[in-house]
Design a protein around this motif. Sequence first.
Motif, PDB file in Angstrom:
ATOM      1  N   ASN A 192       0.802  -1.215   0.000  1.00 36.78           N
ATOM      2  CA  ASN A 192       0.000   0.000   0.000  1.00 36.78           C
ATOM      3  C   ASN A 192       0.841   1.274   0.000  1.00 36.78           C
ATOM      4  O   ASN A 192       0.444   2.292  -0.568  1.00 36.78           O
ATOM      5  N   TYR A 193       1.999   1.240   0.697  1.00 39.07           N
ATOM      6  CA  TYR A 193       2.863   2.426   0.804  1.00 39.07           C
ATOM      7  C   TYR A 193       4.300   2.026   0.484  1.00 39.07           C
ATOM      8  O   TYR A 193       5.140   1.900   1.379  1.00 39.07           O
ATOM      9  N   PRO A 194       4.611   1.788  -0.755  1.00 38.50           N
ATOM     10  CA  PRO A 194       5.944   1.284  -1.101  1.00 38.50           C
ATOM     11  C   PRO A 194       7.086   2.210  -0.692  1.00 38.50           C
ATOM     12  O   PRO A 194       8.118   1.759  -0.207  1.00 38.50           O
ATOM     13  N   LYS A 195       6.922   3.550  -0.880  1.00 42.29           N
ATOM     14  CA  LYS A 195       7.995   4.473  -0.509  1.00 42.29           C
ATOM     15  C   LYS A 195       8.175   4.554   1.006  1.00 42.29           C
ATOM     16  O   LYS A 195       9.298   4.575   1.511  1.00 42.29           O
ATOM     17  N   THR A 196       7.061   4.612   1.712  1.00 44.16           N
ATOM     18  CA  THR A 196       7.143   4.642   3.177  1.00 44.16           C
ATOM     19  C   THR A 196       7.746   3.350   3.710  1.00 44.16           C
ATOM     20  O   THR A 196       8.526   3.357   4.660  1.00 44.16           O
ATOM     21  N   TYR A 197       7.378   2.227   3.086  1.00 41.85           N
ATOM     22  CA  TYR A 197       7.931   0.949   3.519  1.00 41.85           C
ATOM     23  C   TYR A 197       9.444   0.914   3.317  1.00 41.85           C
ATOM     24  O   TYR A 197      10.177   0.361   4.141  1.00 41.85           O
ATOM     25  N   GLU A 198       9.903   1.526   2.258  1.00 47.00           N
ATOM     26  CA  GLU A 198      11.346   1.554   2.009  1.00 47.00           C
ATOM     27  C   GLU A 198      12.068   2.315   3.118  1.00 47.00           C
ATOM     28  O   GLU A 198      13.091   1.863   3.634  1.00 47.00           O
ATOM     29  N   ARG A 199      11.514   3.479   3.491  1.00 48.47           N
ATOM     30  CA  ARG A 199      12.111   4.255   4.584  1.00 48.47           C
ATOM     31  C   ARG A 199      12.022   3.495   5.901  1.00 48.47           C
ATOM     32  O   ARG A 199      12.969   3.489   6.715  1.00 48.47           O
ATOM     33  N   PHE A 200      10.861   2.881   6.131  1.00 52.70           N
ATOM     34  CA  PHE A 200      10.671   2.081   7.344  1.00 52.70           C
ATOM     35  C   PHE A 200      11.705   0.965   7.429  1.00 52.70           C
ATOM     36  O   PHE A 200      12.307   0.727   8.481  1.00 52.70           O
ATOM     37  N   LEU A 201      11.926   0.275   6.312  1.00 51.21           N
ATOM     38  CA  LEU A 201      12.853  -0.860   6.301  1.00 51.21           C
ATOM     39  C   LEU A 201      14.295  -0.402   6.536  1.00 51.21           C
ATOM     40  O   LEU A 201      15.053  -1.049   7.260  1.00 51.21           O
ATOM     41  N   ILE A 202      14.662   0.750   5.957  1.00 47.38           N
ATOM     42  CA  ILE A 202      16.022   1.269   6.153  1.00 47.38           C
ATOM     43  C   ILE A 202      16.256   1.628   7.619  1.00 47.38           C
ATOM     44  O   ILE A 202      17.276   1.262   8.218  1.00 47.38           O
ATOM     45  N   ALA A 203      15.295   2.333   8.222  1.00 46.96           N
ATOM     46  CA  ALA A 203      15.444   2.738   9.625  1.00 46.96           C
ATOM     47  C   ALA A 203      15.476   1.522  10.542  1.00 46.96           C
ATOM     48  O   ALA A 203      16.315   1.435  11.461  1.00 46.96           O
ATOM     49  N   ASN A 204      14.578   0.582  10.312  1.00 47.27           N
ATOM     50  CA  ASN A 204      14.516  -0.597  11.184  1.00 47.27           C
ATOM     51  C   ASN A 204      15.769  -1.447  11.061  1.00 47.27           C
ATOM     52  O   ASN A 204      16.320  -1.929  12.058  1.00 47.27           O
ATOM     53  N   THR A 205      16.261  -1.641   9.838  1.00 44.50           N
ATOM     54  CA  THR A 205      17.478  -2.436   9.635  1.00 44.50           C
ATOM     55  C   THR A 205      18.685  -1.743  10.263  1.00 44.50           C
ATOM     56  O   THR A 205      19.556  -2.397  10.853  1.00 44.50           O
ATOM     57  N   THR A 206      18.739  -0.417  10.146  1.00 43.60           N
ATOM     58  CA  THR A 206      19.839   0.337  10.758  1.00 43.60           C
ATOM     59  C   THR A 206      19.853   0.147  12.278  1.00 43.60           C
ATOM     60  O   THR A 206      20.899  -0.094  12.886  1.00 43.60           O
ATOM     61  N   GLY A 207      18.688   0.250  12.900  1.00 41.35           N
ATOM     62  CA  GLY A 207      18.605   0.040  14.339  1.00 41.35           C
ATOM     63  C   GLY A 207      18.983  -1.371  14.743  1.00 41.35           C
ATOM     64  O   GLY A 207      19.648  -1.588  15.763  1.00 41.35           O
ATOM     65  N   PHE A 208      18.547  -2.351  13.928  1.00 43.85           N
ATOM     66  CA  PHE A 208      18.858  -3.752  14.231  1.00 43.85           C
ATOM     67  C   PHE A 208      20.361  -4.008  14.166  1.00 43.85           C
ATOM     68  O   PHE A 208      20.954  -4.599  15.071  1.00 43.85           O
ATOM     69  N   ILE A 209      21.009  -3.542  13.082  1.00 40.04           N
ATOM     70  CA  ILE A 209      22.455  -3.748  12.930  1.00 40.04           C
ATOM     71  C   ILE A 209      23.229  -2.982  13.995  1.00 40.04           C
ATOM     72  O   ILE A 209      24.218  -3.485  14.553  1.00 40.04           O
ATOM     73  N   ALA A 210      22.784  -1.760  14.330  1.00 36.54           N
ATOM     74  CA  ALA A 210      23.471  -0.969  15.352  1.00 36.54           C
ATOM     75  C   ALA A 210      23.406  -1.640  16.719  1.00 36.54           C
ATOM     76  O   ALA A 210      24.399  -1.694  17.448  1.00 36.54           O
ATOM     77  N   SER A 211      22.246  -2.174  17.068  1.00 41.67           N
ATOM     78  CA  SER A 211      22.114  -2.855  18.368  1.00 41.67           C
ATOM     79  C   SER A 211      22.954  -4.121  18.418  1.00 41.67           C
ATOM     80  O   SER A 211      23.569  -4.433  19.452  1.00 41.67           O
ATOM     81  N   LEU A 212      23.014  -4.858  17.312  1.00 43.57           N
ATOM     82  CA  LEU A 212      23.881  -6.037  17.276  1.00 43.57           C
ATOM     83  C   LEU A 212      25.353  -5.633  17.395  1.00 43.57           C
ATOM     84  O   LEU A 212      26.155  -6.342  18.021  1.00 43.57           O
ATOM     85  N   SER A 213      25.708  -4.502  16.821  1.00 40.68           N
ATOM     86  CA  SER A 213      27.088  -4.018  16.915  1.00 40.68           C
ATOM     87  C   SER A 213      27.441  -3.661  18.358  1.00 40.68           C
ATOM     88  O   SER A 213      28.555  -3.927  18.821  1.00 40.68           O
ATOM     89  N   ILE A 214      26.484  -3.067  19.084  1.00 38.21           N
ATOM     90  CA  ILE A 214      26.712  -2.744  20.498  1.00 38.21           C
ATOM     91  C   ILE A 214      26.982  -4.017  21.295  1.00 38.21           C
ATOM     92  O   ILE A 214      27.922  -4.089  22.106  1.00 38.21           O
ATOM     93  N   ILE A 215      26.163  -5.031  21.078  1.00 36.30           N
ATOM     94  CA  ILE A 215      26.346  -6.304  21.787  1.00 36.30           C
ATOM     95  C   ILE A 215      27.707  -6.900  21.468  1.00 36.30           C
ATOM     96  O   ILE A 215      28.422  -7.379  22.362  1.00 36.30           O
ATOM     97  N   LEU A 216      28.083  -6.868  20.191  1.00 35.55           N
ATOM     98  CA  LEU A 216      29.372  -7.424  19.787  1.00 35.55           C
ATOM     99  C   LEU A 216      30.529  -6.673  20.426  1.00 35.55           C
ATOM    100  O   LEU A 216      31.488  -7.281  20.918  1.00 35.55           O
ATOM    101  N   LEU A 217      30.465  -5.349  20.461  1.00 33.23           N
ATOM    102  CA  LEU A 217      31.543  -4.545  21.053  1.00 33.23           C
ATOM    103  C   LEU A 217      31.665  -4.792  22.555  1.00 33.23           C
ATOM    104  O   LEU A 217      32.765  -4.878  23.099  1.00 33.23           O
TER     105      LEU A 217
END
Length: 477
Positions: free
Chosen positions: A348-373
């Motif tokens: 329904n909202y392809p452009k919004t979904y793209e932004r949503f996916l980028i933000a969510n993936t960034t947060g996921f990778i950043a949190s995993l990086s914190i745990i790893l560090l």
Amino acid sequence: MEILENNLFEAAAEGNVNSLKKLLQEDPIILDRVIVNNFSDTPVHVAAILGHVDFVREILGRKPEFTRELNTRLSSPLHLASAKGHSEVVRVLLSANSQMCLARDRNGLTPLHLAAIKGRIDVVKELVRAKPDAALVTVDRGQSILHLCVKYYQLEALKLLVQTIGDQEFTNSKDSDGNTILHLGVADKQIETVDFLLKVSATEVNARNLSGMTPMDILIRSRKDVRDEEIEESLKRGGALGSMQNNSSVHNNRYMASPGSHMFFDQPDLSSNIPKNSWKKMFKQHENWLEKKRSALMVVASLIATMAFQVGVNPPSGVWQETSSTPDSQGNPATDFHYAGFSILAHNYPKTYERFLIANTTGFIASLSIILLLMSGLPIRSRIFMWILMVITWIAITALALTYLASIIVLTPERERQKQSILFVIGFTVLIWLGLMALLLIAHTIRLIIKIVRKLIKSLSPKRRIPGQGFTSRGSV
């Protein structure tokens, strides 16, 4: 014979001197047999711990060697009487054999140590009077009896020993870490102990431990407490200084070396107790925050990772439950094709979904990086490591906020979005958040650059010898 020996121990427990005399009449060598036999405690141990002074006096009048007998814990009768505070029994035992003041039990403690730990003031007086050298015996990790008094909160015993011995070396004795009793009192926030020691002329208020820290340094580095201000004022009145203030006679150099040594070490900036430098103290507290909150940060990072994963596999509005590529129930061909399991938001909202996916993936990778560090074992006190960890943490939290923003937008009905008021409030809030994050990031980046530049300048500055001093210094910045 065994019955007579049992009766002897019963008489000791009751302190019955008449029963003792009767048993000796029946068996004159019963006391000798008790010494020879392998008993855990002798009758004198039993009577001493219970305070039966007449019974102890009667046996020692016949067999004074009972004072040297030890039980399975290597405790003599004097150990037990001292720990229990039976001063009369202690006097009788000392009159028979004062050398037992120096005897150690299995824990390496003398009777005087036990009396001081338990706060038996009258017993401490008797033991010190009989054998002053007993106060000089050290225990595990080089601790003196004064260290034990501070450790076990026995201020009265401490006062008595300091005033009785009255020796400067004794008062300022150090343990294996180089800590004096003033170091310990400050570290444990014992205000009354600190006040007493500062009134004693023999106390060295600026003594250094093996880490080069004075009592004032200990206060600055210790856990924060409501009593800190009072202790700091007492130390200042007593002339206590931090390590940086101690070095003021050497042109305030932060690099010191022992006489004849060429090994340099960087003295930490511990002058934050001065009001004009209070901002430095605030920064030092912030530097220690990450180390103290390592576990909490790990939990937060794990929570963010869990939330990001959950939102990623189950996005707002959910997923299609069926495929619409086939005709509907009335036989009409499908006009809006979609497939079961695919995201409704992406459809329904392809452009919004793209932004949503980028933000969510960034947060996921950043949190995993914190745990790893945090699990990598890298030095968390390192400024660069701490800066990297802070940046990643801010990225993870900001990404979480942006994910929330995208979710709220698509879940808000069209008529509400057309009013613009909700979007305005949300957008304004996000802008404030991003501005705050950018400000903090810039401030900490500038701090890091300044620290690095200062260290480079200090490392490149020429070494020089200060005339008349027994150590080498480097030019200060």
